[in-house]
Motif scaffolding. Structure first.
Motif, PDB file in Angstrom:
ATOM      1  N   LYS A 113       0.828  -1.223   0.000  1.00 32.14           N
ATOM      2  CA  LYS A 113       0.000   0.000   0.000  1.00 32.14           C
ATOM      3  C   LYS A 113       0.861   1.271   0.000  1.00 32.14           C
ATOM      4  O   LYS A 113       0.330   2.370  -0.210  1.00 32.14           O
ATOM      5  CB  LYS A 113      -0.965  -0.012   1.195  1.00 32.14           C
ATOM      6  CG  LYS A 113      -0.294  -0.108   2.558  1.00 32.14           C
ATOM      7  CD  LYS A 113      -1.359  -0.136   3.666  1.00 32.14           C
ATOM      8  CE  LYS A 113      -0.719  -0.149   5.042  1.00 32.14           C
ATOM      9  NZ  LYS A 113       0.110  -1.357   5.310  1.00 32.14           N
ATOM     10  N   GLU A 114       2.175   1.122   0.218  1.00 33.66           N
ATOM     11  CA  GLU A 114       3.071   2.285   0.221  1.00 33.66           C
ATOM     12  C   GLU A 114       3.736   2.522  -1.132  1.00 33.66           C
ATOM     13  O   GLU A 114       4.498   3.473  -1.303  1.00 33.66           O
ATOM     14  CB  GLU A 114       4.166   2.094   1.285  1.00 33.66           C
ATOM     15  CG  GLU A 114       3.631   1.957   2.696  1.00 33.66           C
ATOM     16  CD  GLU A 114       4.713   1.519   3.689  1.00 33.66           C
ATOM     17  OE1 GLU A 114       4.990   2.296   4.620  1.00 33.66           O
ATOM     18  OE2 GLU A 114       5.280   0.412   3.525  1.00 33.66           O
ATOM     19  N   ILE A 115       3.493   1.637  -2.107  1.00 29.16           N
ATOM     20  CA  ILE A 115       4.071   1.830  -3.440  1.00 29.16           C
ATOM     21  C   ILE A 115       3.486   3.104  -4.049  1.00 29.16           C
ATOM     22  O   ILE A 115       2.274   3.324  -3.989  1.00 29.16           O
ATOM     23  CB  ILE A 115       3.766   0.605  -4.340  1.00 29.16           C
ATOM     24  CG1 ILE A 115       4.438  -0.653  -3.760  1.00 29.16           C
ATOM     25  CG2 ILE A 115       4.253   0.846  -5.772  1.00 29.16           C
ATOM     26  CD1 ILE A 115       4.071  -1.939  -4.497  1.00 29.16           C
ATOM     27  N   PRO A 116       4.332   3.988  -4.591  1.00 27.78           N
ATOM     28  CA  PRO A 116       3.833   5.240  -5.170  1.00 27.78           C
ATOM     29  C   PRO A 116       2.775   4.980  -6.244  1.00 27.78           C
ATOM     30  O   PRO A 116       2.840   3.982  -6.965  1.00 27.78           O
ATOM     31  CB  PRO A 116       5.092   5.873  -5.783  1.00 27.78           C
ATOM     32  CG  PRO A 116       6.232   5.282  -5.010  1.00 27.78           C
ATOM     33  CD  PRO A 116       5.803   3.890  -4.656  1.00 27.78           C
ATOM     34  N   THR A 117       1.824   5.883  -6.358  1.00 29.80           N
ATOM     35  CA  THR A 117       0.734   5.712  -7.324  1.00 29.80           C
ATOM     36  C   THR A 117       0.815   6.723  -8.468  1.00 29.80           C
ATOM     37  O   THR A 117      -0.063   6.782  -9.317  1.00 29.80           O
ATOM     38  CB  THR A 117      -0.633   5.862  -6.628  1.00 29.80           C
ATOM     39  OG1 THR A 117      -0.690   7.152  -6.006  1.00 29.80           O
ATOM     40  CG2 THR A 117      -0.818   4.780  -5.565  1.00 29.80           C
ATOM     41  N   GLN A 118       1.870   7.549  -8.462  1.00 26.93           N
ATOM     42  CA  GLN A 118       2.085   8.500  -9.560  1.00 26.93           C
ATOM     43  C   GLN A 118       3.551   8.448  -9.973  1.00 26.93           C
ATOM     44  O   GLN A 118       4.425   8.186  -9.153  1.00 26.93           O
ATOM     45  CB  GLN A 118       1.751   9.927  -9.100  1.00 26.93           C
ATOM     46  CG  GLN A 118       0.292  10.133  -8.730  1.00 26.93           C
ATOM     47  CD  GLN A 118       0.031  11.568  -8.296  1.00 26.93           C
ATOM     48  OE1 GLN A 118       0.727  12.108  -7.437  1.00 26.93           O
ATOM     49  NE2 GLN A 118      -0.978  12.190  -8.901  1.00 26.93           N
TER      50      GLN A 118
END
Lengths: 455, 455
Positions: free
Chosen positions: B12-17
């Motif tokens: 859930k901490e993987i960047p999304t942008q």
């Protein structure tokens, strides 16, 4: 879809003890015996060729938990914990209600679980004043792991690699050399055993049996040199329980507990590694889990072997071990899963099979590669030919769930990647692989003269 | 020692942008221009051969953050986040006060960072109704990543692989085939361009130039087929910023911020991937970080090239790009780091070099393998020949710290593992490798007829 795919432990959550199933077994394993005297061997006997601490662990039926040395834990951190992964894409391709998880032991510098035992074996050897270690390797996964572990603990490593494997998978010997090991194709002129073989047959292409003979001879004739082994023995399975102990925590993160635990089976190290920690809950807490060992159809010791005392090696140099075996002179077909081409099952596993705590299934070579290809194209990882057997057994069970509608939770161990085995995939894609089945008569011939189990 | 070795982000901490550095650059990159008209190209022009969304990203100087599509994020989860690792053992071997960290992009199914851009390129192609993708590949890291990405998004992939590379590293084409790609050695008889080359020279062993020509021709003559590229272009570097954005969070977990960021340099994708997110703090927050691109001595475009408009390919089929270049007809020596054998630097990188935001260093081939061997024997991972250049540059800086006593924090990107490149290590160990230096006159000859930069 925002479902969690991978379950990862932080470094501080990595288990600090191995689990010794011998302490919890209802029927303890029978002892190894001396081939001539037929007397049980002590750990001191074993310590002539193995590190002393490994020899003690081999016969330890008392201590349920064994501390992982701090220095080994530090090295484990290089690649552990390994991820537990939910195989959503494989589930979708199979259209199964089963929940499939795999423990991904392929994400480490050497590409297989073997490093989990190579590190402690080399650590104990170093602590006991050993300067050199030696071993044999077939396909080379164990040899590569040992070469690396020896390097990090400052030991010299000599690896005897089956000559034909060395030619077929040259990258594995390159890996060993990169880590500083001396790699010798076996049979070689560097030992008495090798010379004797080559004198009779100068073109001998080698076997695990010849390589073991050479490595053991080197260990016995070299000062401060110990012999190490990558599977079969109890202490190797003990070290591998780090896999299952991590998986147990990770399954809890996923909020599930396995109905089935599956691994491929050669000597038993990766199977025991993932299965034993879950089996302890079957023994102690009455959990109902099915344990399935996937062996190649061409080497069916678990399903068609006999439970007898037999040698661990082809040449008959080792102690006699009580095991399910096809006979130590059994010559497995030349399948690509080199790590599963072994005639016998480890002592603990053999007792567990006898006690019906687990069972084996046979996987034909083509079915194993069918499974490996489907896995690669869904989950993105090209599995080692050995690991393909575990995937095939998993697919069988997942398809049964599709029939029955059961939402079973299946956990399997992905013991290694197949990047050094791509010629096998090439042959599969080109239609050049085949299955091998073994006539009953051949098995009967090989087991006819084995030593009966004496209780 | 109980120091933390690895820093891991939960899913859930993987960047999304992704981070688009073009939005923050003081001097924007110059536009690509049409070779005949010399007019700047629009994204619509590019969209004739690339996916439309990639074409828009290529020229986007406005949006600092670009959302990673949900479907791409789901696939990223298969192998991301990748670990940030503190290289304690390497530090110890160098006896340096520097703190060395590396981002380990080698832990994914394909073994290099290339997959980070292959996935979005195939995703956008699929969303836009494309059914087929094509590309060229040299050593095969990009081709393997594209084959996998095409498979997971249900596209057909055709890969033109440089014929000599296909013979030298056969496992990489096996990997592509396992993921279902059609792999053709280039030059081939399957295109006009290939036929023309083979007619003149039937034994032509191929080059990246011939392979690009064939792939571009296939894309332009096949319905619903787009061309994809693994480096050089702005949108490829954009997708790779996932590396640096993760590393930024992980460095914070370690409680440090890099004084230096180092990566090897071919076209710029892995360098930009790790560097740009940190460079944004240099631009916006005045952070003082040194950015070092490690190129091979035999292909010194950053340190000895000229800043001119040049073709992206040897044959001169692409638009003209403003870049540091050795001339598109420059023939790099046959070093093992196939991914670094490219004549020019990407457009963004070239502007950043001109603006002195970063700089290049040249690494001789033998120094790169010295570094790779030391890294393997200390940190346990055999690096790709390309990544060895980043390690060599890191070691240089760490040894300077030893001299000066400075406790600098150095971060480098380990872009891939070397398991498919073991022949290179074999040759190094056997003493069969050499350095290649380039005479000034050869560079001068190649850049003499390039198009001047017109502002």
């Amino acid at each position: 879809m925002k479902k969690q795919k991978k379950f990862i432990l932080q470094e501080k959550e990595i288990p600090t003890q191995w689990y010794n199933i011998q302490a919890d077994m209802v029927n303890k394993p029978l002892p190894p015996i001396h081939p001539a005297t037929k007397q049980p061997l002590t750990w001191e006997d074993l310590a002539h060729i193995f590190p002393a601490e490994c020899s003690r662990q081999e016969l330890d039926t008392e201590h349920r938990w064994i501390d992982i040395p701090e220095e080994v834990l530090e090295k484990y951190k290089f690649y552990r914990s390994t991820p537990l992964v939910r195989a959503y894409e494989l589930e979708k391709a199979l259209d199964t209600p089963a929940h499939i998880y795999f423990k991904n032991e392929s994400v480490n510098p050497l590409g297989s679980h073997k490093i989990n035992s190579a590190l402690p074996q080399c650590y104990y050897a170093k602590m006991e004043g050993t300067t050199n270690v030696t071993t044999e390797t077939g396909a080379g996964q164990w040899g590569a792991a040992l070469a690396y572990a020896a390097k990090v603990f400052g030991l010299e490593a000599a690896v005897y690699q089956v000559k034909i494997s060395m030619q077929q998978k040259p990258y594995r010997s390159s890996i060993m050399r990169t880590f500083g090991a001396v790699v010798t194709g076996s049979p070689s002129m560097s030992t008495r055993a090798g010379k004797d073989i080559l004198t009779v047959n100068p073109k001998h292409s080698g076997s695990l049996g010849t390589a073991i003979s050479e490595a053991v001879e080197l260990a016995m004739t070299t000062p401060n040199c110990k012999y190490t082994l990558g599977s079969v023995l109890n202490h190797v399975g003990l070290h591998q329980t780090i896999i299952g102990l991590e998986a147990e925590k990770q399954m809890a993160m996923a909020g599930e507990y396995p109905d089935m635990v599956i691994a491929c089976f050669g000597g038993g190290s990766n199977f025991g590694g993932i299965a034993f920690p879950f089996m302890r809950h079957s023994i102690l807490d009455g959990k109902k889990t099915e344990f399935i060992a996937a062996e190649p159809e061409s080497c069916p010791k678990l399903t068609r072997g006999v439970f007898q005392y037999d040698f661990g090696d082809e040449a008959g140099l080792t102690p006699l071990l009580p095991m399910y075996t096809l006979g130590h002179q059994f010559k497995p077909a030349n399948i690509h899963a080199g790590g599963l081409r072994y005639h016998g099952a480890g002592v603990i596993i053999s007792q567990l099979i006898k006690d019906k705590m687990m069972h084996g299934v046979d996987i034909p070579q083509l079915e194993s590669f069918d499974a490996g290809m489907l896995f690669a194209r869904t989950e993105g990882i090209i599995p080692a030919p050995e690991s393909c057997h575990a995937i095939a057994a998993t697919i069988r069970e997942a398809l049964k769930c599709k029939e029955s509608g059961e939402e079973k939770v299946i956990l399997f161990n992905l013991s290694g990647h197949g990047l050094i085995d791509m010629t096998a995939y090439d042959q599969y894609i080109d239609g050049d692989l085949q299955n091998y089945s073994i006539p009953d008569a051949e098995i009967a011939k090989n087991v006819a003269e084995l030593e009966p189990i004496i209780k």
